[in-house]
Design a protein around this motif. Structure first.
Motif, PDB file in Angstrom:
ATOM      1  N   VAL A   7      19.592  31.549  90.099  1.00  0.00           N
ATOM      2  CA  VAL A   7      18.275  32.151  90.308  1.00  0.00           C
ATOM      3  C   VAL A   7      17.177  31.289  89.692  1.00  0.00           C
ATOM      4  O   VAL A   7      16.109  31.112  90.282  1.00  0.00           O
ATOM      5  N   TYR A   8      17.453  30.741  88.510  1.00  0.00           N
ATOM      6  CA  TYR A   8      16.448  29.962  87.797  1.00  0.00           C
ATOM      7  C   TYR A   8      16.972  28.565  87.493  1.00  0.00           C
ATOM      8  O   TYR A   8      18.164  28.392  87.227  1.00  0.00           O
ATOM      9  N   PRO A   9      16.080  27.565  87.492  1.00  0.00           N
ATOM     10  CA  PRO A   9      16.496  26.231  87.051  1.00  0.00           C
ATOM     11  C   PRO A   9      16.811  26.263  85.562  1.00  0.00           C
ATOM     12  O   PRO A   9      16.231  27.050  84.811  1.00  0.00           O
ATOM     13  N   THR A  10      17.745  25.445  85.145  1.00  0.00           N
ATOM     14  CA  THR A  10      18.129  25.431  83.732  1.00  0.00           C
ATOM     15  C   THR A  10      17.097  24.663  82.908  1.00  0.00           C
ATOM     16  O   THR A  10      16.485  23.704  83.385  1.00  0.00           O
TER      17      THR A  10
ATOM     18  N   ASP B 146      22.756  49.192  94.216  1.00  0.00           N
ATOM     19  CA  ASP B 146      21.360  48.764  94.205  1.00  0.00           C
ATOM     20  C   ASP B 146      21.087  47.716  93.132  1.00  0.00           C
ATOM     21  O   ASP B 146      19.936  47.459  92.775  1.00  0.00           O
ATOM     22  N   ARG B 147      22.127  47.122  92.600  1.00  0.00           N
ATOM     23  CA  ARG B 147      22.007  46.042  91.619  1.00  0.00           C
ATOM     24  C   ARG B 147      23.000  44.948  91.969  1.00  0.00           C
ATOM     25  O   ARG B 147      24.057  45.207  92.532  1.00  0.00           O
ATOM     26  N   ALA B 148      22.674  43.727  91.595  1.00  0.00           N
ATOM     27  CA  ALA B 148      23.589  42.603  91.793  1.00  0.00           C
ATOM     28  C   ALA B 148      23.630  41.788  90.515  1.00  0.00           C
ATOM     29  O   ALA B 148      22.607  41.607  89.837  1.00  0.00           O
ATOM     30  N   VAL B 149      24.807  41.311  90.167  1.00  0.00           N
ATOM     31  CA  VAL B 149      24.984  40.424  89.017  1.00  0.00           C
ATOM     32  C   VAL B 149      25.125  39.006  89.549  1.00  0.00           C
ATOM     33  O   VAL B 149      26.027  38.716  90.336  1.00  0.00           O
ATOM     34  N   MET B 150      24.217  38.121  89.142  1.00  0.00           N
ATOM     35  CA  MET B 150      24.201  36.756  89.665  1.00  0.00           C
ATOM     36  C   MET B 150      24.197  35.764  88.514  1.00  0.00           C
ATOM     37  O   MET B 150      23.596  36.019  87.470  1.00  0.00           O
TER      38      MET B 150
ATOM     39  N   MET C 186       9.398  38.684 105.351  1.00  0.00           N
ATOM     40  CA  MET C 186      10.196  37.908 104.407  1.00  0.00           C
ATOM     41  C   MET C 186      10.573  38.829 103.249  1.00  0.00           C
ATOM     42  O   MET C 186       9.872  39.802 102.950  1.00  0.00           O
ATOM     43  N   THR C 187      11.696  38.555 102.623  1.00  0.00           N
ATOM     44  CA  THR C 187      12.246  39.474 101.617  1.00  0.00           C
ATOM     45  C   THR C 187      12.427  38.772 100.280  1.00  0.00           C
ATOM     46  O   THR C 187      12.565  37.551 100.214  1.00  0.00           O
ATOM     47  N   THR C 188      12.434  39.570  99.212  1.00  0.00           N
ATOM     48  CA  THR C 188      12.595  39.021  97.864  1.00  0.00           C
ATOM     49  C   THR C 188      13.538  39.899  97.049  1.00  0.00           C
ATOM     50  O   THR C 188      13.878  41.007  97.455  1.00  0.00           O
ATOM     51  N   ILE C 189      13.923  39.378  95.917  1.00  0.00           N
ATOM     52  CA  ILE C 189      14.617  40.168  94.908  1.00  0.00           C
ATOM     53  C   ILE C 189      13.775  40.193  93.642  1.00  0.00           C
ATOM     54  O   ILE C 189      12.918  39.328  93.438  1.00  0.00           O
ATOM     55  N   VAL C 190      13.996  41.203  92.816  1.00  0.00           N
ATOM     56  CA  VAL C 190      13.417  41.261  91.476  1.00  0.00           C
ATOM     57  C   VAL C 190      14.551  41.018  90.493  1.00  0.00           C
ATOM     58  O   VAL C 190      15.585  41.700  90.552  1.00  0.00           O
ATOM     59  N   ALA C 191      14.392  40.031  89.635  1.00  0.00           N
ATOM     60  CA  ALA C 191      15.466  39.657  88.717  1.00  0.00           C
ATOM     61  C   ALA C 191      14.986  39.700  87.276  1.00  0.00           C
ATOM     62  O   ALA C 191      13.796  39.531  87.002  1.00  0.00           O
ATOM     63  N   THR C 192      15.926  39.947  86.367  1.00  0.00           N
ATOM     64  CA  THR C 192      15.591  39.850  84.952  1.00  0.00           C
ATOM     65  C   THR C 192      15.132  38.430  84.645  1.00  0.00           C
ATOM     66  O   THR C 192      15.529  37.476  85.317  1.00  0.00           O
TER      67      THR C 192
ATOM     68  N   THR D 160      22.051  37.042  85.500  1.00  0.00           N
ATOM     69  CA  THR D 160      20.784  37.700  85.822  1.00  0.00           C
ATOM     70  C   THR D 160      21.097  38.944  86.634  1.00  0.00           C
ATOM     71  O   THR D 160      21.989  38.928  87.483  1.00  0.00           O
ATOM     72  N   LEU D 161      20.391  40.031  86.354  1.00  0.00           N
ATOM     73  CA  LEU D 161      20.541  41.258  87.124  1.00  0.00           C
ATOM     74  C   LEU D 161      19.420  41.326  88.145  1.00  0.00           C
ATOM     75  O   LEU D 161      18.244  41.156  87.800  1.00  0.00           O
ATOM     76  N   ALA D 162      19.788  41.557  89.403  1.00  0.00           N
ATOM     77  CA  ALA D 162      18.804  41.575  90.485  1.00  0.00           C
ATOM     78  C   ALA D 162      18.815  42.907  91.203  1.00  0.00           C
ATOM     79  O   ALA D 162      19.824  43.618  91.217  1.00  0.00           O
TER      80      ALA D 162
END
Length: 262
Positions: free
Chosen positions: A103-106, A94-98, A69-75, A33-35
């Motif tokens: 990030v998400y449940p499978t 300004d991008r992160a590869v995760m 509180m802070t968040t990320i925006v992810a694909t 996922t790109l964040a």
């Protein structure tokens, strides 16, 4: 009959499967996922016109400063992320590869995953209330605390929701604000007994906090290195492991005492 190949031709033939493999990888979706930095919200104020924290049945205090509180925006969980996207993300600050499963449940549809994250947030809100009241040694049934963060999902706002409740009820315990009037941001899950947990995406959240005016960032201690990797100039990182430790650190920050650092 065998024919001896010249060295250049042999190398060329050997390279074909490798090139084919890279070609396939370039076209195939990858489990990442790109964040990027997302929105922040002041839990002491309003989000989308509604108070984030509403307390009834107990006297509350007017607060100054902010707890964001802070968040990320992810694909999305079903988005195709390809090797070119991953390489580009690795070279951008300004991008992160995760890993997608961080990030998400499978499993499940996008709608089911979205509902899962909203349920996580709701559960986190309930636990944050318990943690705050336990920290203040107040009976959970003595008041009603309502938390509204709209459609923001996930459990990573837990620590800051607890801090917001504490600031509204007790401040720094001496008549002042827990924030000391500062704009303070951060992240972290919370348990009812006050333990702070790691969340992921911290380097992006630090950037979101800086963009929105924060000068101090509370980070789960286990993620200090990640936060430090993209720390903007002027941002102070404070590692925390418990809600009580976070409260003590903010009080020390205001009084000029010893404050932990990453």
């Amino acid at each position: 009959m065998l024919t001896r190949l010249s060295r250049p031709r042999a190398l060329a033939l050997c390279a074909l499967p490798v090139l084919a493999l890279f070609g396939t990888a370039a076209l195939a979706p990858l489990p990442f996922t790109l964040a990027q930095p997302g929105v922040t919200a002041d839990v002491l104020g309003k989000d989308r016109g509604k108070p984030v924290i509403t307390i009834t049945g107990a006297e509350t205090r007017a607060t100054e400063g902010q707890l964001r509180m802070t968040t990320i925006v992810a694909t999305g969980p079903k988005a195709d992320v390809r090797i070119g996207d991953v390489v580009d993300g690795w070279f951008r600050t300004d991008r992160a590869v995760m890993p997608r499963d961080s990030v998400y449940p499978t499993g499940g549809s996008e709608k089911e995953i979205e509902q899962h994250n909203l349920n996580d947030m709701k559960q986190s809100q309930n636990v944050a209330v318990d943690a705050a009241l336990n920290q203040l040694k107040r009976e959970p049934g003595s008041m009603r605390v309502n938390v509204d963060l709209g459609d923001i999902g996930g459990p990573s706002a837990g620590l800051f929701l607890s801090l917001g409740i504490i600031d509204k009820l007790d401040g720094n315990g001496k008549g002042g604000d827990l924030t000391g009037g500062r704009t303070i941001a951060g992240t972290g899950t919370i348990t009812a007994d006050g333990k702070v947990g790691a969340v992921g995406g911290v380097s992006m959240k630090v950037q979101a906090a800086h963009r929105d005016g924060a000068t101090v960032f509370l980070v789960p201690e286990a993620e200090c290195r990640q936060a430090e990797s993209e720390r903007p100039d002027g941002m102070r990182l404070i590692p925390v492991t418990t809600l009580g430790g976070a409260v003590d650190a903010l009080k020390a920050l205001e009084s000029g005492g010893k404050v932990p650092s990453c």
